[in-house]
Design an enzyme around this catalytic site. Structure first.
Site, mmCIF file in Angstrom:
data_model
loop_
_atom_site.group_PDB
_atom_site.id
_atom_site.type_symbol
_atom_site.label_atom_id
_atom_site.label_comp_id
_atom_site.label_asym_id
_atom_site.label_seq_id
_atom_site.Cartn_x
_atom_site.Cartn_y
_atom_site.Cartn_z
ATOM 1 C CG ASN A 23 -12.891 -7.005 5.966
ATOM 2 O OD1 ASN A 23 -12.185 -6.587 5.061
ATOM 3 N ND2 ASN A 23 -12.778 -8.224 6.461
ATOM 4 C CG HIS A 79 -9.331 -4.054 7.182
ATOM 5 N ND1 HIS A 79 -9.426 -5.263 7.812
ATOM 6 C CD2 HIS A 79 -9.221 -4.323 5.863
ATOM 7 C CE1 HIS A 79 -9.352 -6.230 6.914
ATOM 8 N NE2 HIS A 79 -9.219 -5.691 5.718
ATOM 9 C CB CYS A 106 -13.941 -9.963 17.763
ATOM 10 S SG CYS A 106 -15.002 -9.519 19.121
ATOM 11 N NE ARG A 126 -10.830 -13.992 0.788
ATOM 12 C CZ ARG A 126 -9.774 -13.314 1.204
ATOM 13 N NH1 ARG A 126 -8.932 -13.838 2.085
ATOM 14 N NH2 ARG A 126 -9.558 -12.085 0.784
ATOM 15 C CG ASP A 127 -10.649 -10.265 3.914
ATOM 16 O OD1 ASP A 127 -9.665 -10.913 4.306
ATOM 17 O OD2 ASP A 127 -10.696 -9.021 3.949
ATOM 18 C CG HIS A 137 -10.303 -4.577 1.065
ATOM 19 N ND1 HIS A 137 -10.993 -5.752 0.838
ATOM 20 C CD2 HIS A 137 -9.710 -4.725 2.275
ATOM 21 C CE1 HIS A 137 -10.805 -6.571 1.872
ATOM 22 N NE2 HIS A 137 -10.036 -5.972 2.755
#
Lengths: 311, 311
Positions: A258, A218, A249, A24-25, A216
């Protein structure tokens, strides 16, 4: 010297749960359109690798997120395994109504800890956005679903810069007040470092029990794993991660991927923490989806393991 | 909950010294040949960014390391700044004799914590390699130079696998016994995670004072920053890093790059730790040498900052 060392060697959680948000994310933020069958295959490979929680798709208008337009088809195509929890993101009641027939185990709602981000992203104040969620949370509970709240921009915001722990405190309280069961604290733009993340988490833990708070992160600035480690030191034992670092990317301008699930698993296993995940099968899943996208995995563990296999 | 949080929020060092090893350890492991003028310009940009310790080159036979064949020319081309320490790697007495006329401030000698690596890499046992160093250390001291010992494979070895803390203990003791002043504990293949690194560091600290122990990490598996953070928690406050992550292309098979200085500085500044380094000028240095090598920086901070500048 020993006192100093002992301070940092306190016990970490013995087991960590990872939620793979790649389907999903991750895929939502990739430019390439991935087919329904490939998405379902990715979910299948993730559960074969031992993932027990997978964020499969979102029920957002295809006008906004064309990558997730096949949400119902993906949910139908996934061959479900017992013991695995499948979650989907729903932005509103319409999304929930579309999601319910697909039988998710959980739904994810989201709010920002930054007023500037909330205004720019969903065109309303944080408080308004949460008021709108209240009936969605109630309806999800009525349908027997657990509700995860994703709190974005919990450390920094692309529009307002730093986000104070007081804001995390306030918005976490609002999310709890409308019945959200679990809080995912997200450093959406990846600018956080350990002390800032710990300060945000401390405030989240005022409103949610330890077992219902996750992180969560990144890897935009390479800080994600360290922030996870800093959370482990607080006892937090659930994290989102994205196989192959899907969601940005690493070679592109403004990469915002992520944290890669493979990298997190490598660290956790190195720390003697159980995940139930088979790293080799996980690398396979990352190699598969990276192949579909036509690029090497953004996971450094993925690349290193694949290079080693080639000898 | 608060007790848990406080456990992990003990004081970290207020200031950290970074040694940029990009010009030596970095460029030595890049396939591309970089010109002498570019090497000197890189050193100049690093010191302009505030680096106070720079590993400039090595005096190893050009048969083995053709990338460093211009060692004397590079040392002559660097416009030295007061307050900056310039170090060079020397494998033996011949190397030291070649290095001395170029007036380094420090020399670096190296040993492995893995017998298998020592045999494969320099064709003798660890103890033999350190015996051979003894006169080099003595001669360097006589010339007024400080001697850093680099202890490679301190956590894992490409030939024997895991390396036990007992081996680190033994070899650190041997290096101290021949008069080495400073110990750099290196996870050469980047497989370490925090507890393993802390165990190795704990043994190093039995033989060297805190101020004379540093960490050297590679980002092969993405673990370098977390390992640095774990060292900070022990009070260790000196680390090697390589601008732009020089020393292994992240896009290539078997990438083994050094941790990028930019990524370390971003984390340290986020933690409120002083480095004396200007991150923007450091990103400039990384962009410069990456341009020379014809590829984007391997530093995620470097890439994110450059992307942001382009808007």
């Amino acid at each position: 010297m020993n006192a100093m060392f002992n301070r940092s060697s306190g016990s970490l959680p013995s087991r960590v749960t990872l939620v793979d948000v790649g389907p999903r994310d991750g895929l939502q933020n990739e430019k390439a359109q991935v087919g329904t069958a490939e998405k379902a295959q990715l979910v299948g490979m993730l559960q074969a690798a031992g993932l027990k929680e997978i964020e499969v798709t979102s029920f957002v208008s295809p006008k906004w997120i064309p990558q997730m337009a096949d949400n119902t088809a993906v949910m139908a195509a996934v061959e479900r395994r017992p013991g695995v929890r499948y979650s989907v993101l729903v932005p509103n009641m319409k999304g929930l109504e579309a999601a319910l027939p697909t039988r998710p185990d959980e739904v994810v709602v989201f709010a920002a800890a930054s007023e500037a981000f909330s205004q720019k992203n969903i065109n309303c104040s944080i408080a308004e956005s949460i008021e709108r969620f209240a009936p969605v949370v109630a309806a999800a509970h009525e349908a027997g679903l657990k509700v995860r709240g994703a709190l974005s921009c919990a450390v920094g915001c692309p529009y307002q810069g730093a986000v104070s722990p007081d804001e995390v405190d306030r918005v976490a309280g609002l999310l709890r007040s409308v019945g959200v069961d679990h809080l995912g604290v997200a450093d959406t733009i990846g600018v956080g470092t350990p002390r800032q993340v710990q300060a945000a988490m401390e405030r989240a833990l005022k409103h949610f029990p330890l077992v219902e708070v996750s992180g969560h992160f990144h890897d935009t600035y390479g800080q994600a794993l360290t922030n996870i480690y800093a959370c482990l030191e607080m006892g937090i034992h659930s994290f989102d991660a994205s196989v192959a670092g899907l969601g940005g990317c690493p070679y592109a301008k403004g990469a915002t991927g992520n944290v890669a699930t493979e990298d997190v698993v490598f660290m956790l296993h190195g720390l003697g923490i159980e995940t139930g995940i088979d790293l080799d099968l996980l690398v396979d899943a990352g190699a598969f989806i990276s192949g579909v996208l036509g690029r090497p995995p953004a996971s450094r563990v993925g690349r290193a393991v694949l290079a080693k296999r080639q000898g």
